[in-house]
Design an enzyme around this catalytic site. Sequence first.
Site, mmCIF file in Angstrom:
data_model
loop_
_atom_site.group_PDB
_atom_site.id
_atom_site.type_symbol
_atom_site.label_atom_id
_atom_site.label_comp_id
_atom_site.label_asym_id
_atom_site.label_seq_id
_atom_site.Cartn_x
_atom_site.Cartn_y
_atom_site.Cartn_z
ATOM 1 N N TYR A 141 0.816 -1.215 0.000
ATOM 2 C CA TYR A 141 0.000 0.000 0.000
ATOM 3 C C TYR A 141 0.853 1.270 0.000
ATOM 4 O O TYR A 141 0.441 2.294 -0.523
ATOM 5 C CB TYR A 141 -0.913 0.025 1.229
ATOM 6 C CG TYR A 141 -2.171 -0.787 1.095
ATOM 7 C CD1 TYR A 141 -2.119 -2.168 1.036
ATOM 8 C CD2 TYR A 141 -3.414 -0.169 1.037
ATOM 9 C CE1 TYR A 141 -3.277 -2.912 0.922
ATOM 10 C CE2 TYR A 141 -4.575 -0.909 0.928
ATOM 11 C CZ TYR A 141 -4.505 -2.286 0.870
ATOM 12 O OH TYR A 141 -5.653 -3.021 0.759
ATOM 13 N N LYS A 189 4.059 -15.362 3.236
ATOM 14 C CA LYS A 189 4.356 -16.157 2.040
ATOM 15 C C LYS A 189 5.868 -16.390 2.046
ATOM 16 O O LYS A 189 6.593 -16.007 1.111
ATOM 17 C CB LYS A 189 3.862 -15.389 0.792
ATOM 18 C CG LYS A 189 3.934 -16.167 -0.494
ATOM 19 C CD LYS A 189 2.920 -17.298 -0.607
ATOM 20 C CE LYS A 189 3.118 -18.072 -1.905
ATOM 21 N NZ LYS A 189 2.316 -19.318 -1.958
ATOM 22 N N ASP A 221 -1.811 -18.639 1.178
ATOM 23 C CA ASP A 221 -2.732 -19.390 0.311
ATOM 24 C C ASP A 221 -3.468 -20.488 1.082
ATOM 25 O O ASP A 221 -4.690 -20.616 1.003
ATOM 26 C CB ASP A 221 -2.024 -19.940 -0.946
ATOM 27 C CG ASP A 221 -0.723 -20.663 -0.645
ATOM 28 O OD1 ASP A 221 -0.275 -20.667 0.525
ATOM 29 O OD2 ASP A 221 -0.135 -21.248 -1.586
ATOM 30 N N ASP A 245 -6.164 -7.371 4.222
ATOM 31 C CA ASP A 245 -7.285 -6.793 3.480
ATOM 32 C C ASP A 245 -8.093 -7.921 2.848
ATOM 33 O O ASP A 245 -9.314 -7.978 2.956
ATOM 34 C CB ASP A 245 -6.739 -5.848 2.392
ATOM 35 C CG ASP A 245 -7.858 -5.251 1.550
ATOM 36 O OD1 ASP A 245 -8.860 -4.807 2.134
ATOM 37 O OD2 ASP A 245 -7.729 -5.251 0.307
ATOM 38 N N ASP A 249 -11.964 -9.746 4.358
ATOM 39 C CA ASP A 249 -13.202 -9.855 3.567
ATOM 40 C C ASP A 249 -13.642 -11.314 3.471
ATOM 41 O O ASP A 249 -14.826 -11.624 3.559
ATOM 42 C CB ASP A 249 -12.993 -9.307 2.138
ATOM 43 C CG ASP A 249 -13.344 -7.819 2.017
ATOM 44 O OD1 ASP A 249 -13.175 -7.096 3.023
ATOM 45 O OD2 ASP A 249 -13.779 -7.393 0.924
HETATM 46 C C1 IPM Z 1 -10.448 -1.863 3.671
HETATM 47 C C2 IPM Z 1 -10.626 -1.280 2.289
HETATM 48 C C3 IPM Z 1 -9.505 -0.276 2.014
HETATM 49 C C4 IPM Z 1 -8.191 -1.027 2.073
HETATM 50 C C5 IPM Z 1 -9.654 0.496 0.683
HETATM 51 C C6 IPM Z 1 -10.978 1.201 0.574
HETATM 52 C C7 IPM Z 1 -8.536 1.458 0.468
HETATM 53 O O1 IPM Z 1 -10.675 -2.294 1.358
HETATM 54 O O2 IPM Z 1 -10.411 -1.082 4.639
HETATM 55 O O3 IPM Z 1 -10.369 -3.082 3.807
HETATM 56 O O4 IPM Z 1 -7.781 -1.628 1.082
HETATM 57 O O5 IPM Z 1 -7.550 -1.008 3.137
HETATM 58 MG MG MG Z 2 -10.759 -4.241 2.202
#
Ligand code: IPM
Ligand code: MG
Length: 369
Positions: A141, A189, A221, A245, A249
């Site tokens: 990032y 990794k 993975d 990240d 999710d």
């Molecule tokens: C998160 C989001 C952010 C990230 C984006 C919106 C920049 O996906 O907070 O998980 O990648 O950190």
């Molecule tokens: Mg995210």
Amino acid sequence: MHLKIAVLAGDGIGPEVTQEAVQILRAVAEMGGYDFQFQQLLLGGVAITAAGTPLPTATLDACLESDAALLGAVGDNKFNALPPDRRPEAGLLQIRQALGGYANLRPSIAYKPLTNNSPLRPEVTEGANILFVRELLGGLYFGEPRSWNKDTNLAINTMRYTRDEVARVARVAFELASKRKKKVTSVDKANVLEVSQLWRATVTEIAAQYPDVTLEHQLVDSMAMHLMNIPRNFDVVLTENLFGDILSDEAAVITGSLGMLPSATIGGAVNLYEPVHGSAPDIAGTGKANPLGAILTAAMVLRHSAGLEQDAQAVETAVNNVLEAGYRTADLARGNQPGQQIVTTREMGKLVHSALNEIIDRRQAMHAV
Ligand code: IPM
Ligand code: MG
């Protein structure tokens, strides 16, 4: 208790869900006799539109003078053509960096009333309670160099970590694990990347200072697979920025919806609180957004910035009670389950508010005896 909270509602469903979170914080303040002050500020697409930049100086200055920053979501398709450093998301990355919090805590919990709302079988998710500790200021990032050369068709991003950047976030993970099930799973990794080898060596070194906490290493993975196979096996999961990240999710599937996930970023000058979900422009303004991720984020404000653990738990219990009673926002409407009732964002917020009133009334009645 005084708390100055900067509110950055942002784009898409950000304002709708943040409004519900703020209502809950106001309710807690009123019932507990605390002084919470809120200041609304621009960040993301709304800031680009109003001020020409995703993070206006006024927003940053006000955040730095606050005790906590509460964010909704940023991102707007209108700005898709802009380069990454001018998009709404850039404002979020800049504010993360400026506030300095490097440990992003993302709990992913299989709430009992939601066991049938996850696509995973109940016997797989039952009892799962994972706390992701995602490093938030390093890795791909922020690593330099970064570029996209349109002439040579070459694009570069850099994954970069120093030992100290890994050590400080690892310490947070071990501290938190020592108050939980005493297990840290570190994700990397290391079979391919030098950065991951440094990560693994540093985490192993820090682990030696926490003899009561078990450390295991997982390659990212296979971790992605284990998360869905045996989510119960994990306690604290420590990851670098991008892996965290992606995996957080994925872990939303355990709860039933990305709309359920809160987060808190600690370790910097001002803690930053944001639900894990994005701005979901497709459902903005329709009343379909799930405010529970934002409300649970408010609970994390109470826990990590106000030291109000009891009130944080009261908010979490209120959320659980509303789910137990069968109320769901559209994102959680899986199948045609008996007793399940679909409500709007606003209705869900109000339901949590009244469940919270009941819990706090009962608590106060008990103290009065
Ligand atoms: C998160 C989001 C952010 C990230 C984006 C919106 C920049 O996906 O907070 O998980 O990648 O950190
Ligand atoms: Mg995210």
